[in-house]
Design an enzyme around this catalytic site. Structure first.
Site, short mmCIF file in Angstrom:
data_model
loop_
_atom_site.label_atom_id
_atom_site.label_comp_id
_atom_site.label_asym_id
_atom_site.label_seq_id
_atom_site.Cartn_x
_atom_site.Cartn_y
_atom_site.Cartn_z
N SER A 101 0.87 -1.18 0.00
CA SER A 101 0.00 0.00 0.00
C SER A 101 0.90 1.23 0.00
O SER A 101 2.06 1.14 0.45
CB SER A 101 -0.87 0.01 1.27
OG SER A 101 -1.51 1.27 1.41
N TYR B 299 -2.62 -1.09 10.39
CA TYR B 299 -2.56 -1.38 8.95
C TYR B 299 -1.23 -0.88 8.36
O TYR B 299 -0.55 -1.61 7.64
CB TYR B 299 -3.75 -0.69 8.26
CG TYR B 299 -3.76 -0.82 6.75
CD1 TYR B 299 -4.19 -2.00 6.14
CD2 TYR B 299 -3.38 0.24 5.93
CE1 TYR B 299 -4.21 -2.12 4.76
CE2 TYR B 299 -3.40 0.13 4.55
CZ TYR B 299 -3.82 -1.05 3.97
OH TYR B 299 -3.85 -1.17 2.60
N1 LIG Z 1 -8.53 -0.25 -2.12
C1 LIG Z 1 -7.49 0.52 -1.88
O1 LIG Z 1 -7.55 1.74 -2.04
C2 LIG Z 1 -6.19 -0.09 -1.42
C3 LIG Z 1 -5.08 0.77 -1.28
C4 LIG Z 1 -3.87 0.23 -0.88
C5 LIG Z 1 -3.75 -1.12 -0.63
N2 LIG Z 1 -4.84 -1.93 -0.76
C6 LIG Z 1 -4.65 -3.35 -0.48
O2 LIG Z 1 -5.15 -4.13 -1.54
C7 LIG Z 1 -5.63 -5.38 -1.04
C8 LIG Z 1 -7.06 -5.58 -1.51
O3 LIG Z 1 -7.85 -4.51 -1.02
P1 LIG Z 1 -9.33 -4.21 -1.54
O4 LIG Z 1 -9.53 -2.76 -1.44
O5 LIG Z 1 -9.57 -4.92 -2.80
O6 LIG Z 1 -10.15 -4.91 -0.34
P2 LIG Z 1 -11.60 -5.61 -0.35
O7 LIG Z 1 -12.04 -5.59 1.07
O8 LIG Z 1 -12.47 -5.00 -1.38
O9 LIG Z 1 -11.25 -7.10 -0.78
C9 LIG Z 1 -10.43 -7.89 0.07
C10 LIG Z 1 -10.67 -9.36 -0.19
O10 LIG Z 1 -9.93 -10.11 0.80
C11 LIG Z 1 -10.79 -11.11 1.35
N3 LIG Z 1 -10.40 -11.44 2.73
C12 LIG Z 1 -10.58 -10.67 3.84
N4 LIG Z 1 -10.15 -11.34 4.93
C13 LIG Z 1 -9.68 -12.54 4.51
C14 LIG Z 1 -9.13 -13.66 5.17
N5 LIG Z 1 -8.97 -13.69 6.51
N6 LIG Z 1 -8.77 -14.74 4.43
C15 LIG Z 1 -8.95 -14.75 3.08
N7 LIG Z 1 -9.48 -13.71 2.39
C16 LIG Z 1 -9.85 -12.62 3.11
C17 LIG Z 1 -12.17 -10.47 1.29
O11 LIG Z 1 -13.21 -11.43 1.42
C18 LIG Z 1 -12.14 -9.76 -0.06
O12 LIG Z 1 -12.50 -10.62 -1.11
C19 LIG Z 1 -5.47 -5.32 0.47
O13 LIG Z 1 -4.27 -5.95 0.86
C20 LIG Z 1 -5.41 -3.84 0.74
O14 LIG Z 1 -4.71 -3.53 1.93
C21 LIG Z 1 -6.05 -1.44 -1.14
#
Ligand SMILES: NC(=O)c1ccc[n+]([C@@H]2O[C@H](COP(=O)([O-])OP(=O)(O)OC[C@H]3O[C@@H](n4cnc5c(N)ncnc54)[C@H](O)[C@@H]3O)[C@@H](O)[C@H]2O)c1
Length: 269
Positions: A151, A164
């Site tokens: 991130s 986080y």
């Molecule tokens: N969306 C953003 O702006 C953003 C920015 C920086 C980093 N990220 C990172 O990208 C990744 C995905 O984020 P996102 O925004 O798509 O999140 P999201 O919540 O939309 O999707 C996350 C997915 O992970 C799954 N998940 C959650 N807990 C779990 C567990 N214990 N075991 C297995 N699966 C599990 C959820 O069911 C979901 O399908 C994360 O690591 C997040 O930190 C996201």
């Protein structure tokens, strides 16, 4: 299209595991890898029914998509991810550690429970699933690619996300540490640092029960946010999918221990 360029990005015959692929960024990544020809094992905590829409959308690009339901924050569940993938597709080449959770809480209210829950998934599962993946590849005597989703918070704290930010700072260093040791096995380890991507996880932060006035205030705030971004739009899961395709492809063969920031310029603001 020049044949050499097509071959660089062709993932036919490769198998990728994408954690957290049932929605959001993971779905964007799984879709892009499938479009490039990879077989894809989606791993997620949600039920197969809840993941079905996502799997169906990936299945439009490939008939080689499968699903494993697992809570990755429990280390004992990680072995199944590898054995299921080998049983389904026969081999593994690419691991995308994407599953992650983010909950806004001021440090004065940070609980040990939230710290452990976040670190167990966001950092510990990345370490131990990568270890299993690397040991499998050593046994199979071929190289591969690990892509960790960190991130922009691994580089600059957002505020009210200390557990986080710590987990993602850990992912950045884990990427470099594993890259240093895994190179001799032909395995590259890199991360992608997204910022501000439109996903169910981000949309959930708004809460399900907000009033109309709160929703309007948030829309005004988000319009201001988008205007402030150098690229003037919010990121989409496919933007991260594109970076993942590069890191999964032969085009990135001499890159390891690196991080690609995909944030529309957010860190510049
Ligand atoms: N969306 C953003 O702006 C953003 C920015 C920086 C980093 N990220 C990172 O990208 C990744 C995905 O984020 P996102 O925004 O798509 O999140 P999201 O919540 O939309 O999707 C996350 C997915 O992970 C799954 N998940 C959650 N807990 C779990 C567990 N214990 N075991 C297995 N699966 C599990 C959820 O069911 C979901 O399908 C994360 O690591 C997040 O930190 C996201």
């Amino acid at each position: 299209m020049n044949n050499i360029i097509e071959q660089l990005f062709d993932l036919s015959g490769k198998t990728a595991i994408v954690t957290g692929g049932a929605m959001g960024i993971g779905n964007g990544i799984a879709t892009r890898l499938a479009q490039a020809g990879a077989s894809v094992m989606i791993v997620d905590i949600v039920s197969p029914q809840e993941a079905s829409a996502s799997i169906e959308s990936i299945a439009q690009s490939t008939d080689k998509v499968a699903y494993t339901q697992a809570d990755l924050s429990i280390t004992a569940n990680l072995e199944t991810v590898i054995t299921q993938t080998l049983a389904t597709f026969g081999d593994i080449d690419i691991l995308v550690n994407n599953a992650g959770i983010f909950k806004y809480v001021p440090l004065t209210e940070l609980s040990e429970e939230l710290w452990d829950k976040t670190l167990n998934l966001n950092l510990k599962s990345v370490a131990f699933l990568s270890k299993l993946f690397i040991n499998t590849l050593i046994e199979k005597k071929h190289g591969g690619k690990i892509i960790n989703i960190s991130s922009i918070d691994s580089l600059k704290p957002t505020g009210n996300l200390s557990q986080y930010d710590s987990s993602k700072g850990g992912v950045r260093m884990l990427t470099r540490a594993f890259a240093k040791e895994a190179g001799k096995y032909g395995i590259t380890v890199n991360d992608i640092a997204p910022g501000g991507v439109n996903t169910p996880g981000i949309r959930k932060i708004a809460g399900d029960n907000i009033t109309k006035e709160q929703a309007e205030a948030m829309m005004a705030e988000s319009a201001k946010y988008i205007q402030s971004l150098p690229l003037q739009r919010i990121g989409e899961p496919e933007d991260i999918g594109n970076a993942a395709l590069f890191l999964a492809s032969k085009a990135s063969n001499y890159i390891t221990g690196s991080s690609i920031i995909v944030d529309g310029g957010l860190l510049l603001v």
